[in-house]
Scaffold this motif. Structure first.
Motif, short mmCIF file in Angstrom:
data_model
loop_
_atom_site.label_atom_id
_atom_site.label_comp_id
_atom_site.label_asym_id
_atom_site.label_seq_id
_atom_site.Cartn_x
_atom_site.Cartn_y
_atom_site.Cartn_z
N VAL A 282 -9.80 -5.96 7.55
CA VAL A 282 -8.54 -5.27 7.21
C VAL A 282 -7.36 -5.91 7.93
O VAL A 282 -6.24 -5.94 7.40
N GLY A 283 -7.59 -6.43 9.13
CA GLY A 283 -6.51 -7.07 9.88
C GLY A 283 -6.02 -8.34 9.22
O GLY A 283 -4.81 -8.56 9.08
N LEU A 284 -6.94 -9.19 8.78
CA LEU A 284 -6.56 -10.44 8.12
C LEU A 284 -5.87 -10.16 6.78
O LEU A 284 -4.91 -10.85 6.41
N VAL A 285 -6.36 -9.15 6.05
CA VAL A 285 -5.72 -8.78 4.78
C VAL A 285 -4.28 -8.34 5.04
O VAL A 285 -3.34 -8.76 4.35
N ALA A 286 -4.08 -7.48 6.04
CA ALA A 286 -2.73 -6.99 6.35
C ALA A 286 -1.80 -8.11 6.79
O ALA A 286 -0.64 -8.20 6.33
N ILE A 287 -2.29 -8.99 7.67
CA ILE A 287 -1.45 -10.10 8.13
C ILE A 287 -1.09 -11.02 6.98
O ILE A 287 0.06 -11.48 6.84
N GLY A 288 -2.08 -11.31 6.11
CA GLY A 288 -1.81 -12.18 4.98
C GLY A 288 -0.76 -11.62 4.04
O GLY A 288 0.15 -12.34 3.61
N LEU A 289 -0.85 -10.32 3.73
CA LEU A 289 0.13 -9.71 2.82
C LEU A 289 1.51 -9.61 3.47
O LEU A 289 2.53 -9.84 2.81
N LEU A 365 4.71 -5.44 -3.62
CA LEU A 365 4.11 -6.16 -2.50
C LEU A 365 4.22 -5.36 -1.21
O LEU A 365 3.26 -5.28 -0.43
N TRP A 366 5.37 -4.74 -0.97
CA TRP A 366 5.52 -3.94 0.25
C TRP A 366 4.64 -2.69 0.22
O TRP A 366 4.15 -2.25 1.28
N LEU A 367 4.41 -2.13 -0.95
CA LEU A 367 3.48 -1.00 -1.05
C LEU A 367 2.06 -1.44 -0.66
O LEU A 367 1.36 -0.74 0.07
N LEU A 368 1.66 -2.62 -1.12
CA LEU A 368 0.35 -3.15 -0.74
C LEU A 368 0.27 -3.42 0.76
O LEU A 368 -0.76 -3.18 1.39
N CYS A 369 1.37 -3.90 1.35
CA CYS A 369 1.41 -4.09 2.80
C CYS A 369 1.21 -2.77 3.53
O CYS A 369 0.48 -2.69 4.53
N ALA A 370 1.88 -1.71 3.04
CA ALA A 370 1.76 -0.40 3.67
C ALA A 370 0.32 0.11 3.58
O ALA A 370 -0.22 0.66 4.56
N LEU A 371 -0.31 -0.07 2.43
CA LEU A 371 -1.71 0.35 2.29
C LEU A 371 -2.62 -0.45 3.22
O LEU A 371 -3.57 0.10 3.81
N LEU A 374 -2.15 0.84 6.73
CA LEU A 374 -2.84 2.13 6.85
C LEU A 374 -4.34 1.92 7.03
O LEU A 374 -4.98 2.62 7.83
N ASN A 375 -4.90 0.94 6.34
CA ASN A 375 -6.33 0.67 6.48
C ASN A 375 -6.67 0.17 7.88
O ASN A 375 -7.73 0.49 8.43
N VAL A 376 -5.79 -0.63 8.46
CA VAL A 376 -6.00 -1.07 9.85
C VAL A 376 -6.04 0.15 10.78
O VAL A 376 -6.92 0.26 11.64
N ALA A 377 -5.10 1.07 10.58
CA ALA A 377 -5.07 2.28 11.41
C ALA A 377 -6.34 3.10 11.24
O ALA A 377 -6.88 3.65 12.23
N LEU A 378 -6.86 3.19 10.01
CA LEU A 378 -8.09 3.96 9.78
C LEU A 378 -9.29 3.32 10.46
O LEU A 378 -10.15 4.01 11.01
N VAL A 379 -9.37 1.99 10.42
CA VAL A 379 -10.48 1.30 11.08
C VAL A 379 -10.40 1.49 12.60
O VAL A 379 -11.42 1.69 13.27
#
Length: 391
Positions: A282-289, A365-371, A374-379
């Motif tokens: 989830v971290g790499l996905v968030a950083i990439g987006l 794109l910013w909505l996907l970044c927010a999601l 949020l996934n990083v926070a959940l993990v």
């Protein structure tokens, strides 16, 4: 065969190849077939892709039932017959000259997807082999990471030679002939003593606290939604950032090798708890987006990071619940977790298309970044729970 055994290398390779065929004959089919189907029938691509959403939705609705069947029977027979069910749907699809029949074909394909894709296979392996299944799951996802690389050109070749209807029949023949013997070879019948049907789902779920169950559901659902949205809209998002179509296609192509590369790295660190794999995913996905949203000129690097994170997602789906529940509960829990993720995945193209059309590419794109954040926070929250209380 007891819980300390695990599938051999040849069995893992066979299972990985069968997953390539199964995903290629269902989930990834429309990426290549939609245009020729639309050109011949005159149906809009919106309705053609809606058929795929129907298949995914049916798969999600049936996932808990699939998990219960695997918990009772071991899963071998269910997996073995998944190819025949998908094949039946493909034959009907190839014979379709009306849109309702075409949609009905995808209902049947969706049943086969619930029987034979990752969730069913991982549930079967976890039920049979317990914690020893982790290396097999990683190996299978490593092999199947080449799915689109092999399936899309292969499907395109079949369409060129046989047209799209003939391609449906050819893929159906391969599913019918290859899937059943492959599963009967790779999953020996003596691996599991069937469990009494009287074992209730509630009893099997008692290992996992409700808060952890719903956290896992939320994590997997968000990851699936983000993956589906990017798969559908990445080219358009890159073009909106100033890239030509050729450049956007070249940048998006880097994701496949990065997904496989990240899975190879996970093999090297397989002794660590899967929560760390989840965190890196989830971290790499968030950083990439975020990198793509803030610095579109670094789109290639952003897709390298996103692809690596997304590559770990499939491993996390199988291994994180495996570390948190007993083998006899695993299939039921995974089946219940699959439902919201697959339903979210089925609805994402519609919802994402609405957001894109209404608010534009930047807001999407910013909505996907927010999601993703949020996934990083959940993990992180799940990791704290696991650290505070033994799983």
């Amino acid at each position: 065969m007891d819980q300390q055994t695990k599938p051999g290398v040849v069995a893992v390779v066979v299972l990985g190849l069968v997953q390539i065929l199964s995903w290629g004959g269902s989930f990834y089919l429309m990426a290549v077939m939609a245009n020729p189907i639309s050109a011949e029938t005159g149906w809009s691509q919106q309705w053609i892709y809606a058929a795929l959403s129907v298949g995914i939705l049916v798969s999600g609705l049936l996932a808990p039932l699939s998990g219960r069947i695997i918990a009772r029977t071991g899963g071998r027979v269910l997996l073995a017959w998944s190819g025949a069910v998908m094949a039946a749907g493909l034959v009907i699809m190839g014979l379709s000259h009306s849109l309702p029949l075409f949609l009905a074909a995808w209902v049947i394909i969706g049943v086969g997807m619930a029987m034979g894709l990752y969730d069913a296979l991982f549930a079967t392996l976890g039920t049979r082999y317990g914690g020893q299944a982790r290396s097999a799951i990683t190996g299978i996802t490593l092999i199947s990471g080449f799915c689109t690389t092999l399936v899309w050109p292969g499907t395109a070749l079949l369409i060129h030679l046989l047209e799209w209807r003939g391609a449906c029949f050819a893929i159906a023949a391969m599913l019918t002939l290859l899937v059943l013997p492959a599963y009967y070879y790779a999953l020996p019948g003596a691996a599991l003593t069937p469990r009494p049907a009287a074992a209730s789902a509630s009893a099997q779920q008692s290992d996992l606290a409700p808060s952890r169950f719903w956290l896992l559901c939320a994590i997997f659902t968000l990851a699936s939604v983000i993956m589906t949205a990017i798969s559908v809209q990445l080219i358009t998002l890159l073009q909106a950032s100033g890239y030509t179509l050729a450049s956007a296609l070249a940048i998006s192509a880097i994701m496949g090798p990065c997904q496989v590369g990240s899975r190879l790295v996970d093999v090297a660190f397989k002794r660590g708890h899967p929560i760390w794999t989840a965190f890196f995913s989830v971290g790499l996905v968030a950083i990439g987006l975020l990198l793509l949203a803030l610095f579109p000129q670094f789109a290639l690097l952003s897709m390298v990071l996103y692809g690596a994170g997304n590559g770990l997602r499939a491993i996390v789906r199988g291994t994180l619940p495996l570390a948190m529940v007993k083998p006899e509960a695993y299939a039921v829990v995974v089946g219940r977790m699959a439902r919201p993720a697959l339903i979210g995945q089925a609805l994402t193209p519609l919802a994402g298309g609405y957001v894109f059309a209404t608010l534009g590419p930047a807001a999407t794109l910013w909505l996907l970044c927010a999601l993703a954040l949020l996934n990083v926070a959940l993990v992180i929250l799940l990791k704290r729970q696991l650290s505070a209380t033994p799983a």
